[in-house]
Design a protein around this motif. Structure first.
Motif, short mmCIF file in Angstrom:
data_model
loop_
_atom_site.label_atom_id
_atom_site.label_comp_id
_atom_site.label_asym_id
_atom_site.label_seq_id
_atom_site.Cartn_x
_atom_site.Cartn_y
_atom_site.Cartn_z
N THR A 165 -8.03 7.31 -1.63
CA THR A 165 -8.15 5.86 -1.65
C THR A 165 -8.81 5.42 -2.95
N LEU A 177 0.94 11.32 7.94
CA LEU A 177 -0.07 10.32 8.28
C LEU A 177 -0.82 10.72 9.55
N GLU A 213 -5.33 5.09 7.36
CA GLU A 213 -4.08 5.00 8.11
C GLU A 213 -2.85 5.22 7.24
N HIS A 214 -3.01 5.18 5.91
CA HIS A 214 -1.89 5.39 4.98
C HIS A 214 -1.78 6.84 4.51
N MET A 219 0.85 -1.18 0.00
CA MET A 219 0.00 0.00 0.00
C MET A 219 0.89 1.24 0.00
N THR A 220 0.58 2.17 -0.86
CA THR A 220 1.30 3.43 -0.92
C THR A 220 0.90 4.32 0.25
N GLU A 221 1.88 4.96 0.86
CA GLU A 221 1.59 5.91 1.93
C GLU A 221 1.76 7.32 1.40
#
Length: 155
Positions: A39, A7, A113-114, A1-3
């Motif tokens: 997202t 954050l 959360e990302h 998953m890309t952050e």
């Protein structure tokens, strides 16, 4: 998953940074680039239009920037807590007939959360202005660091 830092949970400093990063991305007027901050299943309300998922967001932004020419945006933090940020914003643009507007609004953002935005609710009002009354006249692209923000402009 890309952050997409910063954050959550947000501090005042990281929330301000997140707002400026969003402003900078939107001032590119690049729908694909902007969509990467959301997202894959993001949910939007933009005026009276609803979008779900990045593909619908890209389509919405393409329509938006095809009609809103010479678009320049300023965002300013209003409040934050946990994984949410509230902003106020204004942008100026004109239509293909040369009619200028200043558009004022508020957005409520919720992040995963990302650091990707999962929910965006935008309420926007439009005010016709004369071209001579524009306040956002920097070259297209990122707002210069020394350009006043909304509070400094009295907006």
């Amino acid at each position: 998953m890309t952050e997409r830092p910063p954050l959550p949970p947000f501090t005042r400093e990281t929330a301000i940074e997140k707002v400026r990063l969003a402003e900078d991305a939107w001032n590119t007027r690049d729908p694909e680039r902007v969509s990467l901050a959301y997202t894959t299943g993001t949910r939007w309300r933009n005026r009276a239009e609803f979008a779900t998922g990045r593909a619908e967001v890209v389509a919405l932004l393409r329509r938006k920037w095809a009609a809103e020419l010479d678009y320049r945006l300023i965002k300013e933090i209003w409040a934050f807590g946990g994984n949410r940020i509230a902003v106020r914003f204004a942008y100026e643009c004109h239509d293909d007939a040369g009619n200028w507007t200043r558009n004022y609004g508020n957005e409520n953002w919720e992040f995963d959360e990302h650091g990707l935005m999962a929910v965006r609710h935008a309420s926007i009002n439009t005010l016709p202005i004369a071209e001579a009354d524009r306040k956002f006249a920097w070259p297209l692209g990122r707002r210069p660091d020394d350009h006043p923000g909304l509070s400094d402009l009295g907006l």
